[in-house]
Design a protein around this motif. Structure first.
Motif, PDB file in Angstrom:
ATOM      1  N   UNK A  25     -18.503 -16.310 -14.906  1.00  0.00           N
ATOM      2  CA  UNK A  25     -19.394 -15.919 -13.857  1.00  0.00           C
ATOM      3  C   UNK A  25     -20.266 -13.985 -14.494  1.00  0.00           C
ATOM      4  N   UNK A  26     -20.839 -15.144 -14.612  1.00  0.00           N
ATOM      5  CA  UNK A  26     -22.448 -15.105 -15.828  1.00  0.00           C
ATOM      6  C   UNK A  26     -23.997 -14.270 -15.463  1.00  0.00           C
ATOM      7  N   UNK A  27     -23.919 -14.668 -13.556  1.00  0.00           N
ATOM      8  CA  UNK A  27     -24.659 -14.370 -13.321  1.00  0.00           C
ATOM      9  C   UNK A  27     -25.349 -13.224 -12.629  1.00  0.00           C
ATOM     10  N   UNK A  28     -25.796 -12.555 -12.020  1.00  0.00           N
ATOM     11  CA  UNK A  28     -26.594 -11.291 -12.168  1.00  0.00           C
ATOM     12  C   UNK A  28     -25.577 -10.204 -11.056  1.00  0.00           C
ATOM     13  N   UNK A  29     -24.823  -9.490 -11.303  1.00  0.00           N
ATOM     14  CA  UNK A  29     -23.944  -8.269 -10.555  1.00  0.00           C
ATOM     15  C   UNK A  29     -22.649  -9.398 -10.384  1.00  0.00           C
ATOM     16  N   UNK A  30     -22.051  -9.913 -11.599  1.00  0.00           N
ATOM     17  CA  UNK A  30     -20.478 -10.943 -11.680  1.00  0.00           C
ATOM     18  C   UNK A  30     -20.514 -10.232 -12.784  1.00  0.00           C
ATOM     19  N   UNK A  31     -19.278 -10.067 -13.207  1.00  0.00           N
ATOM     20  CA  UNK A  31     -18.374  -9.758 -14.263  1.00  0.00           C
ATOM     21  C   UNK A  31     -18.830  -9.955 -15.477  1.00  0.00           C
ATOM     22  N   UNK A  32     -19.807 -11.341 -15.592  1.00  0.00           N
ATOM     23  CA  UNK A  32     -19.559 -11.933 -17.520  1.00  0.00           C
ATOM     24  C   UNK A  32     -21.475 -11.721 -17.107  1.00  0.00           C
ATOM     25  N   UNK A  33     -21.121 -11.186 -16.457  1.00  0.00           N
ATOM     26  CA  UNK A  33     -23.357 -10.934 -16.877  1.00  0.00           C
ATOM     27  C   UNK A  33     -24.025 -11.165 -17.967  1.00  0.00           C
ATOM     28  N   UNK A  34     -24.477 -12.104 -17.835  1.00  0.00           N
ATOM     29  CA  UNK A  34     -25.212 -12.237 -19.280  1.00  0.00           C
ATOM     30  C   UNK A  34     -24.916 -12.146 -20.207  1.00  0.00           C
TER      31      UNK A  34
END
Length: 232
Positions: A25-34
């Motif tokens: 979950x690296x997408x914007x607003x997700x817990x793994x953002x960035x």
């Protein structure tokens, strides 16, 4: 540290990058953002960690933990766990303190799950555990997950009280990752004592998030599962 980075690059797979970015979950607003991935699977990370385990210092581990690359942080933690296993008590204290000073870098669920029980939980097995309750009340998602996952070390020793107390603290937490972690640890309690887990569920099941409850009762016989699901 260039040796470790090069070793990771040599086994990286670009085709796995998108899969891992979605899974964590690296997408914007997700817990793994960035979070940045280079496409190295966990078995390869473990191999690299074992190969370099005796060659790196805490300063080197810190450098890897400060990396933007997820796999470098994971290898850093695998190395820390391996070094912790071999260390004397005073060195373990230093590693425990080091770990807690770096919770901001232990910032995805796999990083927590594969290290917290083996360092935080293990170190606290015969010590005061107040720090876990502070972590459970933290604003940090990852510190809260560390608090409950650390108790896995106690569960393995048939000690359940801290797991149950921290589960109560986290019962109303809004995040799905905490629901899953608490449910998982309650399920592990049930493996040691189904009676103790059921006692907790009899009291709390009606107000537990559904995901938490489903994880907790996953291994129950079907009729017993239905009993608790009907309380929701």
């Amino acid at each position: 540290m260039n040796e470790i980075r090069n070793a990771l690059k040599n086994v990286s797979d670009k085709e796995k990058i998108k899969v891992l970015q979605g899974f964590f979950k690296t997408g914007k607003g997700q817990y793994g953002e960035g979070d940045v991935f280079i496409g190295v699977v966990v078995p390869e990370q473990r191999k690299i960690a074992k190969a370099f385990c005796d060659k790196v210092s805490l300063e080197d581990i810190q450098e890897l933990l400060d990396s933007a690359i997820h796999e470098e942080r994971m290898v850093a933690l695998f190395i820390l766990v391996e070094q912790y296993k071999k260390a004397c008590h005073d060195t373990r204290q230093k590693m425990f303190d080091f770990y807690l000073a770096n919770t901001a870098r232990i910032n995805n669920w796999d990083l927590v799950d594969l290290s917290a029980p083996n360092i935080v939980g293990d170190f606290l097995r015969d010590k005061d555990r107040t720090i876990l309750y502070s972590l459970a009340k933290s604003k940090s998602l990852w510190e809260k997950r560390i608090s409950i996952l650390a108790t896995f070390a106690f569960i393995r020793n048939n000690e359940f009280d801290d797991t149950l107390k921290i589960s109560e603290i986290l019962l109303t937490d809004p995040h799905d990752l905490i629901h899953k972690a608490v449910g998982w640890m309650l399920r592990e309690v049930g493996k040691g004592s189904l009676k103790i887990e059921q006692s907790f569920l009899d009291k709390h099941a009606p107000k537990m998030p559904r995901t938490m409850l489903r994880y907790a009762i996953e291994k129950f016989p079907e009729e017993l599962r239905k009993k608790y699901l009907c309380k929701k």
